[in-house]
Scaffold this motif. Structure first.
Motif, PDB file in Angstrom:
ATOM      1  N   GLY A   1      89.990  42.018   2.963  1.00  0.00           N
ATOM      2  CA  GLY A   1      90.377  40.697   2.467  1.00  0.00           C
ATOM      3  C   GLY A   1      90.504  39.680   3.584  1.00  0.00           C
ATOM      4  N   VAL A   2      91.096  40.095   4.713  1.00  0.00           N
ATOM      5  CA  VAL A   2      91.232  39.189   5.856  1.00  0.00           C
ATOM      6  C   VAL A   2      89.854  38.817   6.393  1.00  0.00           C
ATOM      7  N   ARG A   3      88.954  39.787   6.423  1.00  0.00           N
ATOM      8  CA  ARG A   3      87.602  39.509   6.908  1.00  0.00           C
ATOM      9  C   ARG A   3      86.897  38.494   6.005  1.00  0.00           C
ATOM     10  N   LEU A   4      87.056  38.670   4.696  1.00  0.00           N
ATOM     11  CA  LEU A   4      86.457  37.706   3.762  1.00  0.00           C
ATOM     12  C   LEU A   4      87.061  36.317   3.926  1.00  0.00           C
ATOM     13  N   GLU A   5      88.393  36.273   4.146  1.00  0.00           N
ATOM     14  CA  GLU A   5      89.044  34.970   4.328  1.00  0.00           C
ATOM     15  C   GLU A   5      88.501  34.249   5.570  1.00  0.00           C
ATOM     16  N   TRP A   6      88.335  35.003   6.651  1.00  0.00           N
ATOM     17  CA  TRP A   6      87.798  34.386   7.860  1.00  0.00           C
ATOM     18  C   TRP A   6      86.351  33.938   7.661  1.00  0.00           C
ATOM     19  N   ILE A   7      85.593  34.698   6.900  1.00  0.00           N
ATOM     20  CA  ILE A   7      84.217  34.287   6.615  1.00  0.00           C
ATOM     21  C   ILE A   7      84.212  32.994   5.819  1.00  0.00           C
ATOM     22  N   ILE A   8      85.111  32.910   4.833  1.00  0.00           N
ATOM     23  CA  ILE A   8      85.193  31.686   4.024  1.00  0.00           C
ATOM     24  C   ILE A   8      85.619  30.501   4.881  1.00  0.00           C
ATOM     25  N   ILE A   9      86.625  30.748   5.752  1.00  0.00           N
ATOM     26  CA  ILE A   9      87.081  29.667   6.639  1.00  0.00           C
ATOM     27  C   ILE A   9      85.949  29.214   7.554  1.00  0.00           C
TER      28      ILE A   9
END
Length: 379
Positions: free
Chosen positions: A345-353
Motif C-alpha cells: 500500500g505504501v508503495r502504491l501511495e508513493w507511485i500515485i504521489i
C-alpha cells in the motif's frame, strides 16, 4: 534367490549413522510418552505385582517415518523382487498395508544360543515402516536403500524413528499395553463348538489361524505407532517453523520494523498452509479409524488396540496441541501478510504521489509557456 536383507554385512554404514542426526529428545519420545501416560493409571497396580516374578524376554518394535508417502504398488514389486513373500498369512489387507517376514539372524541371537527366527515388517502408504523383532541394521538398510525408489518426497535427512518394547504372552488371546511395553497375546481365539467338533480342523490349521490373528494384532498396534511417528514428523517441522519466526514477536515488542522480504513472507505462509494440510487433509492422522480396519476381523477387537496405542501415546492430545500451535503460527503469518500488504500500500501511495507530481510539473510547465506567450503579445 537369497534375500539380501538376511546378511548384515551388506548394510550401508551411512544408513546406520542417520540415527545420530536426530535430536536426543525425540529419540525415545514414544517410550517416554507411554510411560508418563500409563504411570498414573497403572502405577499402583504395578507396585502390587511381585517384582521377582519371572517375565518373558522383551523384544523391540520400531517405527520409522522416512517419506511423505509410499507408492504401495511399487513397494509390493520391490519386496517381491528381493525375494520376500507378500502377505504371508493372507490377511487380505493389501493395499492398505504391505506385510513381509524378514529373517532375524542377528549376532545377539547367536550369542544367546537361539536359532534363527523371523520378524515382521509392515509398510504403510503414509510413508511409515514398522518392524517387529528385526535388527536395526536390517531395518535401516530397508528404509534407506530398498524402499527409497517407492518413496514420494523422502526426508531421510530428517528420519523419524521411535521404538517400544513388547513381549509375547501365549496364555492370553487378547493384548494390552502396560507401561511402555506391549503385551501381545498369541493364544488363538476360542473356536465355536462346530469348529471344535470338526475333525477336519488339523493342528496346522490352528497354528495358521493363530499366526494370522497375531499378525492382525500387530498390524493394529503398528497402525497406531505409525500414526504417532507420522505426527512426530509434523511436530518437528512445526518446531523448526516456529524457530525460524521466533524473532518476529521480539522485534514487534520493541516497536521495530520487520526486515523481511516479500519472498520470505510468502514462503512462510506457504509452509504453514502445507503443514496444516498434512495434518488435517492429506493423511489419516485425524481419522477416528483407518480404512484397513473395515476389512479386518471384527471379533479380534483390532479397533480397540489401535485406540489403545492412541491413548497410551496421547495422540489425540498431541494433535490438539499441534493445531493450537498452528493457530499461533497463523497469527504470526497474519502479521507478516499485514506487513506485506502495508508495504504494498505504501508503495502504491508513493507511485500515485510521483504520478501526481509529474502531472503537476507538466501543468506548471504548460502554464509558464502560456504566460510567456501572453507577455510577448502584450509587448
Amino acid at each position: 534367490m537369497k534375500p539380501p536383507l538376511e546378511t548384515e554385512t551388506d548394510v550401508n554404514p551411512k544408513s546406520q549413522k542417520r540415527k545420530n542426526h536426530r535430536s536426543p529428545a525425540a529419540k525415545n519420545s514414544l517410550r517416554r510418552v507411554a510411560v508418563e501416560a500409563q504411570r498414573s493409571r497403572d502405577g499402583k497396580d504395578v507396585k502390587k505385582t511381585d517384582s521377582k516374578e519371572s517375565q518373558p524376554s522383551t523384544k523391540t518394535v520400531t517405527a520409522y517415518c522416512a517419506a511423505e508417502q509410499y507408492d504401495i504398488a511399487q513397494v509390493a514389486d520391490i519386496v517381491k523382487g528381493v525375494g520376500y513373500h507378500l502377505d504371508p498369512y493372507e490377511t487380505g489387507l493389501y493395499p492398505q498395508v504391505v506385510h513381509v517376514e524378514v529373517p532375524n539372524q542377528s549376532p545377539s541371537r547367536r550369542l544367546e544360543g537361539l536359532g534363527p527366527s523371523t520378524g515382521d515388517v509392515f509398510i504403510f502408504p503414509s510413508g511409515t515402516v514398522v518392524a517387529w523383532d528385526v535388527p536395526e541394521s536390517i531395518t535401516s538398510y530397508l528404509v534407506n536403500r530398498i524402499l527409497l525408489p517407492a518413496a514420494q518426497q523422502p526426508h531421510l535427512d530428517q528420519l523419524e524413528e521411535e521404538d517400544l518394547e513388547y513381549r509375547e504372552d501365549p496364555t492370553h488371546s487378547s493384548s494390552a499395553i502396560k507401561g511402555d511395553t506391549i503385551v501381545l497375546g498369541t493364544r488363538a481365539q476360542p473356536l465355536s463348538d462346530q469348529a471344535q467338533n470338526s475333525s477336519s480342523l488339523a493342528s496346522s490349521n490352528l497354528d495358521e489361524i493363530r499366526n494370522t490373528d497375531t499378525t492382525l494384532t500387530k498390524i493394529a498396534f503398528s497402525s497406531g505407532l505409525a500414526r504417532s511417528t507420522k505426527l512426530a514428523v509434523l511436530e518437528t517441522l512445526l518446531a523448526t517453523y516456529l524457530t525460524s519466526t521466533l524473532s518476529i514477536p521480539r522485534v514487534l515488542s520493541r516497536g521495530g520494523r520487520l526486515p523481511f522480504t516479500r519472498s520470505f513472507i510468502l514462503q512462510k505462509t506457504g509452509q504453514l498452509l502445507l503443514l496444516r494440510a498434512q495434518l488435517n487433509l492429506y493423511s489419516e492422522l485425524t481419522d477416528s479409524l483407518p480404512d484397513l480396519f473395515w476389512d479386518s476381523k471384527h471379533e479380534l477387537g483390532l479397533e480397540g488396540y489401535y485406540d489403545m496405542v492412541g491413548r497410551a501415546l496421547d495422540t489425540n492430545v498431541r494433535i490438539k496441541v499441534l493445531n493450537e500451535k498452528m493457530d499461533y503460527a497463523q497469527e504470526i503469518a497474519s502479521v507478516l501478510r499485514q506487513q506485506l500488504s502495508e508495504k504494498h500500500g505504501v508503495r502504491l501511495e508513493w507511485i500515485i504521489i510521483l504520478l501526481i507530481t509529474v502531472e503537476v510539473g507538466f501543468a506548471v510547465r504548460q502554464e509558464v509557456k502560456e504566460w510567456r506567450a501572453r507577455q510577448k503579445l502584450d509587448v
